[in-house]
Motif scaffolding. Structure first.
Motif, PDB file in Angstrom:
ATOM      1  N   MET A  39      58.350  35.447  40.750  1.00 13.44           N
ATOM      2  CA  MET A  39      59.475  36.363  40.923  1.00 13.44           C
ATOM      3  C   MET A  39      59.641  36.715  42.400  1.00 13.44           C
ATOM      4  N   ASN A  40      60.840  36.633  42.871  1.00  9.56           N
ATOM      5  CA  ASN A  40      61.089  36.836  44.282  1.00  9.56           C
ATOM      6  C   ASN A  40      61.788  38.177  44.515  1.00  9.56           C
ATOM      7  N   ARG A  41      61.039  39.152  45.030  1.00 11.97           N
ATOM      8  CA  ARG A  41      61.626  40.475  45.263  1.00 11.97           C
ATOM      9  C   ARG A  41      61.803  40.685  46.764  1.00 11.97           C
ATOM     10  N   ILE A  42      63.045  40.758  47.214  1.00  9.98           N
ATOM     11  CA  ILE A  42      63.266  40.912  48.654  1.00  9.98           C
ATOM     12  C   ILE A  42      64.277  42.016  48.910  1.00  9.98           C
ATOM     13  N   ILE A  43      64.251  42.539  50.115  1.00 10.01           N
ATOM     14  CA  ILE A  43      65.162  43.628  50.461  1.00 10.01           C
ATOM     15  C   ILE A  43      66.527  43.067  50.858  1.00 10.01           C
ATOM     16  N   PHE A  44      67.479  43.972  50.969  1.00  9.31           N
ATOM     17  CA  PHE A  44      68.871  43.588  51.184  1.00  9.31           C
ATOM     18  C   PHE A  44      69.073  42.683  52.402  1.00  9.31           C
ATOM     19  N   GLU A  45      68.482  43.071  53.535  1.00  8.29           N
ATOM     20  CA  GLU A  45      68.670  42.303  54.780  1.00  8.29           C
ATOM     21  C   GLU A  45      68.317  40.835  54.582  1.00  8.29           C
ATOM     22  N   LYS A  46      67.151  40.617  53.981  1.00  2.33           N
ATOM     23  CA  LYS A  46      66.697  39.236  53.769  1.00  2.33           C
ATOM     24  C   LYS A  46      67.588  38.532  52.752  1.00  2.33           C
ATOM     25  N   ASP A  47      67.953  39.288  51.713  1.00  2.70           N
ATOM     26  CA  ASP A  47      68.802  38.720  50.672  1.00  2.70           C
ATOM     27  C   ASP A  47      70.130  38.272  51.264  1.00  2.70           C
ATOM     28  N   PHE A  48      70.706  39.127  52.093  1.00  4.43           N
ATOM     29  CA  PHE A  48      72.012  38.824  52.681  1.00  4.43           C
ATOM     30  C   PHE A  48      71.925  37.651  53.659  1.00  4.43           C
ATOM     31  N   SER A  49      70.874  37.633  54.461  1.00  8.39           N
ATOM     32  CA  SER A  49      70.746  36.549  55.442  1.00  8.39           C
ATOM     33  C   SER A  49      70.377  35.221  54.765  1.00  8.39           C
ATOM     34  N   ARG A  50      69.726  35.328  53.605  1.00 11.19           N
ATOM     35  CA  ARG A  50      69.336  34.110  52.894  1.00 11.19           C
ATOM     36  C   ARG A  50      70.500  33.533  52.080  1.00 11.19           C
ATOM     37  N   HIS A  51      71.381  34.417  51.626  1.00  5.75           N
ATOM     38  CA  HIS A  51      72.489  33.950  50.782  1.00  5.75           C
ATOM     39  C   HIS A  51      73.865  34.431  51.278  1.00  5.75           C
ATOM     40  N   PRO A  52      74.175  34.162  52.541  1.00  3.51           N
ATOM     41  CA  PRO A  52      75.491  34.638  53.018  1.00  3.51           C
ATOM     42  C   PRO A  52      76.639  33.994  52.242  1.00  3.51           C
ATOM     43  N   LEU A  53      76.414  32.733  51.843  1.00  2.00           N
ATOM     44  CA  LEU A  53      77.468  32.013  51.119  1.00  2.00           C
ATOM     45  C   LEU A  53      77.735  32.652  49.757  1.00  2.00           C
ATOM     46  N   HIS A  54      76.685  33.173  49.114  1.00  2.00           N
ATOM     47  CA  HIS A  54      76.859  33.835  47.820  1.00  2.00           C
ATOM     48  C   HIS A  54      77.800  35.032  47.960  1.00  2.00           C
ATOM     49  N   TYR A  55      77.515  35.865  48.966  1.00  2.00           N
ATOM     50  CA  TYR A  55      78.323  37.081  49.145  1.00  2.00           C
ATOM     51  C   TYR A  55      79.731  36.737  49.624  1.00  2.00           C
ATOM     52  N   PHE A  56      79.823  35.694  50.444  1.00  2.00           N
ATOM     53  CA  PHE A  56      81.142  35.265  50.916  1.00  2.00           C
ATOM     54  C   PHE A  56      81.981  34.774  49.734  1.00  2.00           C
ATOM     55  N   THR A  57      81.358  34.026  48.831  1.00  2.00           N
ATOM     56  CA  THR A  57      82.057  33.528  47.633  1.00  2.00           C
ATOM     57  C   THR A  57      82.529  34.702  46.773  1.00  2.00           C
ATOM     58  N   LEU A  58      81.625  35.674  46.586  1.00  2.00           N
ATOM     59  CA  LEU A  58      81.979  36.854  45.778  1.00  2.00           C
ATOM     60  C   LEU A  58      83.182  37.578  46.384  1.00  2.00           C
ATOM     61  N   LEU A  59      83.124  37.767  47.691  1.00  2.00           N
ATOM     62  CA  LEU A  59      84.215  38.469  48.378  1.00  2.00           C
ATOM     63  C   LEU A  59      85.529  37.700  48.225  1.00  2.00           C
ATOM     64  N   CYS A  60      85.457  36.364  48.407  1.00  2.00           N
ATOM     65  CA  CYS A  60      86.670  35.533  48.305  1.00  2.00           C
ATOM     66  C   CYS A  60      87.276  35.632  46.902  1.00  2.00           C
ATOM     67  N   VAL A  61      86.425  35.491  45.876  1.00  2.00           N
ATOM     68  CA  VAL A  61      86.920  35.529  44.487  1.00  2.00           C
ATOM     69  C   VAL A  61      87.596  36.878  44.203  1.00  2.00           C
ATOM     70  N   GLN A  62      86.963  37.953  44.651  1.00  3.23           N
ATOM     71  CA  GLN A  62      87.513  39.285  44.372  1.00  3.23           C
ATOM     72  C   GLN A  62      88.798  39.542  45.180  1.00  3.23           C
ATOM     73  N   VAL A  63      88.842  39.028  46.409  1.00 11.40           N
ATOM     74  CA  VAL A  63      90.063  39.204  47.219  1.00 11.40           C
ATOM     75  C   VAL A  63      91.226  38.399  46.619  1.00 11.40           C
TER      76      VAL A  63
END
Lengths: 92, 277
Positions: free
Chosen positions: A1-25
């Motif tokens: 199980m991989n438990r990481i804080i927000f900073e690492k999560d965001f830097s590791r998966h910028p594409l995930h958040y970018f995709t989420l933002l695009c879909v919602q926009v």
């Protein structure tokens, strides 16, 4: 199980958040485009909710921390948003 | 203070996550939204003077605003035709009587049937419909923002216009229908561009009406937006505090929830009342 804080999560998966933002926009643009057409707007907000839950499942699966409790949280947040916006559409 | 901290901020009492974000709390909030909606529906049905809709729309205002739009495009003004207005009034009455919201009635009656029945023999004809708007500017603006309705309003094929504004019960809800019909009589030439043509109808005084205290839409909007903004703020605080304290949790992603709810909040804030077809 991989438990990481927000900073690492965001830097590791910028594409995930970018995709989420695009879909919602795109969904937001659809809601504006179909202003005064509640049926279309309801269909769009439901699609936004479903795509959000799917995003959550994929994101956590990729993180290897997917659990039924986490899926339930995404479903509840999506339900809350759809219900709140839906009641607004009913009264519009 | 401790209750607020427990409810809205990550704390050791709530397992480092605001209590309002816990699944059990989300279920409670979902139930509250449902109860609120049921209460709004009941109150607006029983006490329409407290929680009801009020619209101040005069047919002549629709004509004036439509002609303003046409003249801004260099098109001639349309003339108010009593037969087209009668057709529009019959269409509105038919929609209330048969309880439908469509250009074509459940029995298959087309808009053109009402126009012909009113004694208007048309060469060209068109129809715009709107409901639940509270003022004429919003109606005309909504039509102008829709390509198909805009095409009707700015078509140089039409010379006449009829408008009916009718209050009634549609689908179990008190509403105001606006029916706008366009036409050019048989034997008449379509309108041609003429810059600076005069208005054919003078503005009429708008009569004051007794408005309810507030509308279900306004009340629901305040409730909905407040709730969405509250959740978005709690989630943002959660992201900041958890990151600052370097807390490690096994939960869904607050930042993702924040993005989603912020977008929905933005949509809710900008949502305007009224429907067109």
């Amino acid at each position: 199980m991989n438990r990481i804080i927000f900073e690492k999560d965001f830097s590791r998966h910028p594409l995930h958040y970018f995709t989420l933002l695009c879909v919602q926009v795109i969904g937001l643009w659809g809601l504006f485009w179909y202003a005064h057409q509640p049926r279309m707007q309801l269909a769009i907000i439901i699609s936004m909710g479903v795509s959000y839950v799917v995003w959550g499942i994929i994101h956590h699966y990729d993180h290897r921390d997917l659990h039924i409790k986490i899926i339930a949280e995404y479903i509840l947040i999506a339900l809350l948003a759809v219900l709140i916006f839906g009641t607004l559409l009913i009264n519009s | 203070m401790s209750v607020i901290t427990h409810l809205f901020l990550p704390h050791h009492t709530n397992n480092q996550r605001a209590k309002i974000l816990h699944p059990s709390s989300l279920l409670v909030v979902l139930s509250l939204v449902l109860v609120f909606q049921m209460a709004v529906g009941k109150i607006s049905y029983r006490y329409p003077r407290i929680l009801g809709y009020a619209s101040v729309i005069q047919p002549v205002q629709i004509l004036t605003l439509t002609n303003q739009q046409r003249q801004s495009q260099g098109l001639p003004a349309l003339e108010l035709d009593p037969q087209l207005s009668a057709a529009a009034a019959r269409k509105a009455a038919d929609m209330f009587a048969r309880d439908y919201w469509s250009h074509v009635s459940p029995a298959g009656t087309q808009p053109w049937t009402f126009i012909t029945a009113a004694g208007y023999s048309y060469r060209y004809a068109g129809e715009n419909l709107a409901r639940d708007f509270s003022d004429p500017d919003s109606v005309v603006q909504a039509w102008m923002n829709s390509p198909s309705h805009r095409e009707n309003m700015l078509s140089n094929r039409y010379r006449d216009m009829g408008v009916a504004v009718a209050d009634g019960n549609l689908g179990g809800r008190e509403t105001t229908l606006v029916v706008q019909m366009f036409g050019t009589r048989l034997g008449q030439a379509p309108a041609t561009a003429a810059v600076g043509s005069a208005f054919t109808v003078k503005a009429q005084e708008v009569l004051p009406t007794s408005a309810p205290v507030t509308s279900p839409f306004t009340l629901t909007k305040i409730f909905s937006v407040s709730l969405l903004v509250l959740f978005a703020a709690v989630l943002l605080l959660d992201v900041v505090i958890v990151n600052r304290r370097r807390l490690v949790r096994w939960t869904s992603k607050s930042f993702a929830h924040f993005i989603f709810l912020a977008v929905v909040a933005l949509a809710a804030i900008t949502l305007i009342r009224g429907q067109i077809i």
